[in-house]
Design a protein around this motif. Sequence first.
Motif, PDB file in Angstrom:
ATOM      1  N   THR A   1       7.617  -8.643   6.670  1.00 28.10           N
ATOM      2  CA  THR A   1       7.882  -8.730   5.025  1.00 28.10           C
ATOM      3  C   THR A   1       7.030  -8.175   4.399  1.00 28.10           C
ATOM      4  O   THR A   1       5.644  -8.910   4.515  1.00 28.10           O
ATOM      5  N   PHE A   2       7.238  -7.071   3.770  1.00 29.58           N
ATOM      6  CA  PHE A   2       6.414  -6.454   2.805  1.00 29.58           C
ATOM      7  C   PHE A   2       6.939  -6.563   1.404  1.00 29.58           C
ATOM      8  O   PHE A   2       8.094  -7.197   1.013  1.00 29.58           O
ATOM      9  N   PRO A   3       5.901  -6.687   0.409  1.00 27.04           N
ATOM     10  CA  PRO A   3       6.555  -7.024  -1.134  1.00 27.04           C
ATOM     11  C   PRO A   3       7.773  -5.978  -1.339  1.00 27.04           C
ATOM     12  O   PRO A   3       8.645  -6.750  -2.249  1.00 27.04           O
TER      13      PRO A   3
ATOM     14  N   ASP B   1       1.938 -10.429   1.121  1.00 23.84           N
ATOM     15  CA  ASP B   1       2.116 -10.600  -0.330  1.00 23.84           C
ATOM     16  C   ASP B   1       1.553  -9.628  -0.805  1.00 23.84           C
ATOM     17  O   ASP B   1       0.828  -8.730  -0.351  1.00 23.84           O
ATOM     18  N   ALA B   2       1.630  -9.477  -2.350  1.00 26.12           N
ATOM     19  CA  ALA B   2       1.307  -8.404  -3.103  1.00 26.12           C
ATOM     20  C   ALA B   2      -0.071  -8.146  -3.200  1.00 26.12           C
ATOM     21  O   ALA B   2      -0.763  -6.701  -3.201  1.00 26.12           O
TER      22      ALA B   2
END
Length: 304
Positions: free
Chosen positions: A19-21, A89-90
Amino acid sequence: MSQKPDLVCVGHIVREMITFPDGVKGPFLGSPPAYCSVAAARQGTKTGLVTKIGPDMPSELLVPFADAGVDTTGLLHTGMTTGSELIYDANGNKEIRYPAKADPINAADIPEAFRNCRLMYICTMDNDVTPQDIPGVVALGEVSGVDLGGYGGVHMSKANRAACPDLAALANGVAANFNIVKASDEDAIAIFGWDDPDKAAKIWLDGGSDVAVITAGSKGALVYTSKGKTIVPPLPIKAIDTTGGGDTFMAGFLSEYLRSADPIRSAQWGSATAACVIQKTGGVTASRMPAFEDVKAYVDQYYL
């Protein structure tokens, strides 16, 4: 395969979602035993894999093992495959979650054809071989190695970390069973709560291990034996994708250790292997992993 493998990698391979931003990608083949076994086999090391998967494992994710020549006699079928969610996360920080877990691996799961192999390497994601089962598995190899990432290190799930009363005691107790102990610098901090690789390595050597290896990414690798500490510098290359760098480092390290039993040259070989891998991307594929000649060229150029 008819020949007994020299190196046996033990641990769950995973069906990984990342999962990427900006979205979710996958599924991919992941885990230390997947990266290590494919990378070792690609450079000519006779390598076997012991793992457990379920019917939910896409068959196409298993192709790299055949492409690289990994002996999958130890690929066992169980209720489900370990699923992992790698979440960034970002700010680039990551968390690993395990929404599904395959059954643990124990000594009875090691195929007869793999027993008395030259080197048994336990490289789990999250306690895939329980601490109480480790001595039985270790006894089936002439030499043993462990990656502490799944025993107090950064691969260990939040739930298991929270349930463990003393992460350092867990890691040190596990390490005491092995000739070779590997951890990343991040693993060592996660295990002990402080950043002192020299102190961490001393604890493992004092516990009975012969070699402690701490990988530190772009800062290279630290090798500790009874003779002291050696810093193996990284190669001057441009990294494209560092995923699997530490695991493929160990593929090179263990392959050379089987040939020479020289931990310093083994670390150089590991560094060269990882350098080849991180200049490419694409996860665990045979084509991403270097052949023997590719690794040797780097070792000869930069370390001799």
